[in-house]
Design a protein around this motif. Structure first.
Motif, short mmCIF file in Angstrom:
data_model
loop_
_atom_site.label_atom_id
_atom_site.label_comp_id
_atom_site.label_asym_id
_atom_site.label_seq_id
_atom_site.Cartn_x
_atom_site.Cartn_y
_atom_site.Cartn_z
N ALA A 1 0.83 -1.20 0.00
CA ALA A 1 0.00 0.00 0.00
C ALA A 1 0.86 1.25 0.00
O ALA A 1 0.47 2.30 -0.51
N GLY A 2 2.07 1.14 0.58
CA GLY A 2 2.97 2.29 0.59
C GLY A 2 3.77 2.47 -0.68
O GLY A 2 4.57 3.40 -0.77
N GLY A 3 3.59 1.58 -1.66
CA GLY A 3 4.26 1.72 -2.95
C GLY A 3 5.52 0.90 -3.09
O GLY A 3 6.11 0.85 -4.17
N GLY A 4 5.96 0.24 -2.02
CA GLY A 4 7.18 -0.56 -2.12
C GLY A 4 6.96 -1.85 -2.87
O GLY A 4 5.86 -2.39 -2.94
N LEU A 5 8.03 -2.36 -3.46
CA LEU A 5 7.99 -3.60 -4.24
C LEU A 5 8.75 -4.67 -3.46
O LEU A 5 9.94 -4.50 -3.17
N TYR A 6 8.06 -5.77 -3.13
CA TYR A 6 8.66 -6.81 -2.32
C TYR A 6 8.31 -8.19 -2.85
O TYR A 6 7.29 -8.38 -3.50
N VAL A 7 9.19 -9.14 -2.55
CA VAL A 7 8.95 -10.56 -2.80
C VAL A 7 8.82 -11.24 -1.46
O VAL A 7 9.67 -11.07 -0.58
N CYS A 8 7.75 -12.00 -1.28
CA CYS A 8 7.49 -12.69 -0.01
C CYS A 8 7.70 -14.18 -0.20
O CYS A 8 6.78 -14.93 -0.54
N GLY A 9 8.93 -14.60 0.02
CA GLY A 9 9.34 -15.98 -0.18
C GLY A 9 10.83 -16.00 -0.42
O GLY A 9 11.48 -14.95 -0.42
N GLY A 10 11.41 -17.16 -0.61
CA GLY A 10 12.84 -17.26 -0.82
C GLY A 10 13.27 -16.84 -2.21
O GLY A 10 12.45 -16.57 -3.09
N ARG A 11 14.58 -16.80 -2.41
CA ARG A 11 15.16 -16.48 -3.71
C ARG A 11 15.62 -17.79 -4.36
O ARG A 11 16.60 -18.39 -3.92
N PRO A 12 14.92 -18.25 -5.38
CA PRO A 12 15.30 -19.53 -6.00
C PRO A 12 16.67 -19.48 -6.63
O PRO A 12 17.10 -18.46 -7.16
N SER A 13 17.36 -20.62 -6.58
CA SER A 13 18.65 -20.74 -7.25
C SER A 13 18.54 -21.61 -8.50
O SER A 13 19.53 -21.95 -9.11
N ARG A 14 17.31 -21.97 -8.87
CA ARG A 14 17.04 -22.69 -10.12
C ARG A 14 16.07 -21.85 -10.95
O ARG A 14 15.30 -21.05 -10.41
N PRO A 15 16.05 -22.01 -12.28
CA PRO A 15 15.07 -21.29 -13.10
C PRO A 15 13.66 -21.57 -12.61
O PRO A 15 13.33 -22.72 -12.26
N TYR A 16 12.80 -20.55 -12.61
CA TYR A 16 11.48 -20.72 -12.01
C TYR A 16 10.45 -19.79 -12.62
O TYR A 16 10.78 -18.80 -13.28
N VAL A 17 9.18 -20.12 -12.37
CA VAL A 17 8.03 -19.28 -12.72
C VAL A 17 7.44 -18.75 -11.42
O VAL A 17 7.10 -19.53 -10.53
N GLY A 18 7.35 -17.42 -11.29
CA GLY A 18 6.87 -16.82 -10.06
C GLY A 18 5.51 -16.17 -10.23
O GLY A 18 5.19 -15.63 -11.29
#
Length: 338
Positions: free
Chosen positions: A114-131
């Protein structure tokens, strides 16, 4: 950034708190259906929903190794013995489809607070992935931490402007708009990025509101405040024999009495499983009453045996699954691992 992150966590907690709101639509409507069937024989479509999407990404191994980007593209000429459809798969989000190599896994995509920030809620994959932009955990990161990816990715529905940017670690990220949503591809390999983006197409989803769903498929939708499906979250064909296994499990399960009180909580998502010409609607609830409905009043309580045949591909990392009350959390879904 701290304020935005705090707001994001607050939003997540608020969403969870809302799930404790209770109502009993499915059984109540089933009772009304029985009364109508005794008179005017009017039909009833059993309402169904699933809980909000949260969990922990299971593919993170803590390394920065970059997996190779497989090919060939589905648009290239291939040997008939190795057709392109066996090396690529189709992913869906709302009314958009895109093809990716079959060995890519699944993960999170950015969301905006709501404040305009961009975040990912989860881990950072080390393999190719679809998010996808879903809460896979309450561990969120954003800002400069979104740069320097460790593996190629496709993000579906990320709140990004169309265009091309360099994101560090040799990766270029390109975002295109289609059917009111976005598809973002980040790779080091320009050829791979172009081939994936060339497959983006609108109106290709195998299921949608008011649309007939293909045989032997599973589709998960988001529901609006009126409990109408408004956004396809995931769709995939069922593996061979999965439909038969699911129906056998359904027939073995004890029927759930339609006159028994059942608190479904606040519906947020709907999972529809079709096998041949038979349609099943799956309710996953935080209230402890999770049901599978076939037709008007043929109900079963959801169990792991009734879930495993159709929890395929990335569905288990997209749906939260049922929690609380009888049955607890089904391990087939990401859930809230502790």
């Amino acid at each position: 950034m701290t304020d935005d992150l705090e707001q994001l966590v607050r939003e997540s907690l608020h969403a969870r708190a809302e799930r404790v709101d209770t109502t009993a639509p499915l059984v109540g409507r089933a009772r009304r259906s029985v009364r109508r069937r005794r008179g005017a024989r009017a039909g009833l479509a059993a309402a169904a929903a699933v809980a909000a999407v949260v969990g922990v990404l299971s593919v993170v191994d803590g390394t920065d190794a970059v997996a190779p980007e497989p090919g060939p593209s589905p648009t290239e000429a291939v040997d008939p013995a190795e057709p392109a459809r066996d090396t690529w798969r189709t992913e869906y989000w709302h009314d958009v489809a895109v093809d990716v190599p079959t060995d890519w896994t699944w993960g999170p995509a950015p969301m905006r607070t709501a404040g305009g920030g961009l975040y990912v809620c989860g881990g950072r994959p080390s393999r190719p992935y679809v998010g996808r932009p879903v809460y896979m955990s309450d561990a969120c990161f954003g800002g400069d931490s979104l740069g320097d990816p460790a593996a190629p990715y496709v993000w579906l529905g990320a709140p990004l402007e169309p265009g091309t940017v360099e994101v560090g670690n040799g990766y270029t990220q390109e975002t295109v708009e289609a059917a009111g949503t976005t598809v973002t591809v980040g790779t080091r390999d320009a050829g791979m990025r172009e081939r994936i983006l060339a497959t983006v197409r609108a109106g290709a989803a195998p299921c949608g509101p008011g649309q007939e769903q293909g045989d032997d498929t599973v589709c998960a939708f988001r529901l609006d405040a009126r409990r109408r499906p408004v956004g396809l979250r995931y769709a995939a064909p069922l593996p061979a024999d999965a439909g038969a296994a699911f129906e056998e499990a359904f027939d073995r399960a004890r029927p759930f009495p339609i006159d028994r009180r059942c608190d479904l909580g606040r519906p947020t998502e709907l999972v529809v499983v079709t096998v041949a010409d038979r349609r099943y609607e799956v309710t996953m609830s935080s209230s402890g009453c999770s049901l599978v409905a076939r037709g008007e009043v043929d109900l079963r309580r959801l169990t792991p045996e009734l879930a495993r045949p159709w929890v395929v591909g990335g569905l288990g990392t997209t749906l939260f699954g049922p929690t609380g009350g009888l049955g607890g959390t089904l391990a087939d879904f990401v859930g809230e691992r502790r």
